[in-house]
Write a protein that holds these residues in place. Structure first.
Motif, short mmCIF file in Angstrom:
data_model
loop_
_atom_site.label_atom_id
_atom_site.label_comp_id
_atom_site.label_asym_id
_atom_site.label_seq_id
_atom_site.Cartn_x
_atom_site.Cartn_y
_atom_site.Cartn_z
N ASN A 4 0.80 -1.22 0.00
CA ASN A 4 0.00 0.00 0.00
C ASN A 4 0.84 1.27 0.00
N TYR A 5 2.16 1.15 -0.19
CA TYR A 5 2.97 2.35 -0.34
C TYR A 5 2.53 3.10 -1.60
N ILE A 6 2.57 4.40 -1.54
CA ILE A 6 2.29 5.23 -2.71
C ILE A 6 3.63 5.55 -3.37
N GLY A 7 3.80 5.08 -4.61
CA GLY A 7 5.01 5.38 -5.36
C GLY A 7 4.89 6.75 -6.01
N LEU A 8 5.96 7.52 -5.96
CA LEU A 8 5.89 8.91 -6.41
C LEU A 8 7.16 9.29 -7.16
N GLU A 9 6.97 9.86 -8.35
CA GLU A 9 8.09 10.46 -9.08
C GLU A 9 7.70 11.87 -9.50
N ILE A 10 8.49 12.83 -9.06
CA ILE A 10 8.27 14.23 -9.41
C ILE A 10 9.24 14.56 -10.54
N GLY A 11 8.74 14.57 -11.76
CA GLY A 11 9.60 14.79 -12.92
C GLY A 11 9.68 16.26 -13.29
N GLY A 21 -1.88 -3.03 -4.34
CA GLY A 21 -3.03 -3.61 -3.66
C GLY A 21 -3.70 -4.61 -4.57
N LYS A 22 -4.99 -4.88 -4.33
CA LYS A 22 -5.70 -5.84 -5.17
C LYS A 22 -5.75 -5.38 -6.61
N LYS A 23 -5.92 -4.10 -6.82
CA LYS A 23 -5.90 -3.53 -8.17
C LYS A 23 -5.14 -2.21 -8.11
N GLY A 24 -4.06 -2.14 -8.88
CA GLY A 24 -3.25 -0.94 -8.85
C GLY A 24 -3.95 0.25 -9.47
N LYS A 25 -3.54 1.44 -9.05
CA LYS A 25 -4.08 2.66 -9.65
C LYS A 25 -2.95 3.65 -9.86
N ILE A 26 -3.09 4.40 -10.94
CA ILE A 26 -2.06 5.35 -11.36
C ILE A 26 -2.72 6.68 -11.66
N LEU A 27 -2.03 7.74 -11.28
CA LEU A 27 -2.45 9.08 -11.69
C LEU A 27 -1.22 9.79 -12.25
N VAL A 28 -1.37 10.32 -13.45
CA VAL A 28 -0.31 11.10 -14.09
C VAL A 28 -0.83 12.51 -14.28
N SER A 29 -0.11 13.48 -13.75
CA SER A 29 -0.54 14.88 -13.85
C SER A 29 0.59 15.74 -14.37
N ARG A 30 0.23 16.63 -15.25
CA ARG A 30 1.22 17.57 -15.78
C ARG A 30 1.54 18.63 -14.74
N GLY A 62 -3.77 6.20 2.77
CA GLY A 62 -2.60 6.15 3.63
C GLY A 62 -1.65 7.30 3.38
N ARG A 63 -0.57 7.33 4.17
CA ARG A 63 0.42 8.41 4.06
C ARG A 63 1.78 7.91 3.57
N ALA A 64 2.08 6.64 3.83
CA ALA A 64 3.42 6.12 3.54
C ALA A 64 3.71 6.16 2.04
N CYS A 65 4.85 6.73 1.68
CA CYS A 65 5.18 6.82 0.25
C CYS A 65 6.63 6.45 0.00
N ALA A 66 6.89 6.06 -1.24
CA ALA A 66 8.23 5.72 -1.71
C ALA A 66 8.55 6.65 -2.88
N LEU A 67 9.68 7.32 -2.81
CA LEU A 67 10.01 8.40 -3.74
C LEU A 67 11.17 8.03 -4.64
N ILE A 68 11.04 8.38 -5.92
CA ILE A 68 12.18 8.32 -6.85
C ILE A 68 13.00 9.59 -6.67
N LEU A 69 14.27 9.42 -6.35
CA LEU A 69 15.14 10.58 -6.15
C LEU A 69 15.49 11.22 -7.50
N PRO A 70 15.45 12.54 -7.59
CA PRO A 70 15.92 13.19 -8.83
C PRO A 70 17.41 12.94 -9.00
#
Length: 329
Positions: A4-11, A21-30, A62-70
């Motif tokens: 249930n970690y939220i994966g995050l990449e700030i590009g 989770g049971k079914k993944g979800k993705i949001l892509v925002s400009r 949830g709040r827990a997240c995993a971040l891609i480092l720039p």
């Protein structure tokens, strides 16, 4: 790692969020203008508000997240070290990054992932191959504060290479050949990157300082508009602009450099055979560019389902959010 970690990449062009989770979800925002410039955060407060809005819009829990480092904030190396204990490995890592961090080693965090073990004729481990990374403690703290204001709690921060290694490892665990060559082309906003894994061993990386921002620039010149608006024209293929000679000239320059990187690897590793590649990144949905690139490198585009966890397969934005997926595994 918890599903249930939220994966995050700030590009530079877009931000991606993923949750399994049971079914993944993705949001892509400009990203709005003037929040991030070449990976560096320009306005932390406004970026926090933007991420908070994204989290609510995507209904991430949830709040827990995993971040891609720039890339500018982390150093990454492939290492081979003697067969020593985990404690000794961690004590020695700062020394391995001395060329990057100089006398500031105390101000950096270090981590590693084991790629492989080297053994002698009797099967005794003589060395350990690692993927190792270091990141500024100050940078990590800045992201912790920013994400906390946005409703997240930073639990994991990884460079892109380690997120990809997570995906490759899971694919092999599910039955992909352990000696398969995984060629991953990341078509980004400011850079295009090539990663080549032989099994779990990261054999080669190449960063090409061109991406979809270069396409946006020629579109902006063609229509005499600003570059931010030009990105919208690219995304919608306004008036078929993506097939124009101006855009194709950019595709050719990027594709040529990708071809050079892959051909050099083939020349240096003639025993390695592969006929396909995986495409991901901010601009992996710009089909005119991707098709041009595939023609240059003479490789087939393999389905990302090979390396994606089951809950994220079939999601249309998975190619653009691949790093956000990998960092949660």
């Amino acid at each position: 790692m918890a599903k249930n970690y939220i994966g995050l990449e700030i590009g530079n062009g877009i931000t991606t969020m993923y949750q399994g989770g049971k079914k993944g979800k993705i949001l892509v925002s400009r990203l709005p203008e003037n929040l991030v410039d070449d990976g560096e955060i320009v306005s932390p407060e406004l970026l926090s508000q933007f991420l908070k809005k994204m989290k609510k819009e995507g209904k991430f829990s949830g709040r827990a997240c995993a971040l891609i480092l720039p890339e500018f904030s982390a150093y990454f190396r492939s290492l081979e070290m003697p067969a020593i204990s985990e404690k000794q490995l961690r004590l020695n890592l700062p020394y391995e990054f001395r060329d990057f961090v100089g006398n500031e080693s105390i101000n950096y965090n270090y981590d590693y992932a084991v790629e492989d073990y080297v053994t002698d004729e009797d099967g005794k481990v003589t060395a350990i191959r690692l993927l190792a990374a270091s990141a500024s403690k100050e940078t990590i703290k800045e992201y912790e504060n920013l994400l906390n204001r946005a409703g997240f709690k930073l639990k994991v921060a990884l460079p892109r290479e380690m997120a990809l290694l997570n995906l490759v490892r899971k694919a092999i665990e599910r039955g992909a050949p352990s000696d398969r060559t995984f060629v991953i082309i990341d078509v980004g906003f400011t850079n295009t990157r090539v990663y080549i894994f032989q099994g779990e061993d990261l054999k080669a990386t190449k960063t090409i300082e061109m991406g979809c921002r270069d396409v946006d620039s020629v579109i902006a010149d063609y229509y005499n508009i600003d570059v931010y608006l030009a990105a919208s024209y690219r995304e919608t293929d306004h008036e078929g602009i993506l097939e124009s000679d101006e855009c194709r000239a950019v595709y050719n320059r990027i594709s040529l450099e990708v071809m050079k990187a892959i051909n050099f690897y083939k020349y240096e590793n003639r025993q390695s055979e592969f006929e396909d590649c995986f495409i991901c990144g901010d601009c992996s949905d710009t089909e005119a560019l991707v098709n041009n690139m595939l023609a240059y490198v003479r490789l087939k585009r393999e389905s990302l389902d090979v390396i994606l966890p089951e809950e994220s397969r079939g999601l249309s934005d998975a190619p653009r959010a691949l790093m956000s997926i990998g960092v949660t595994l």
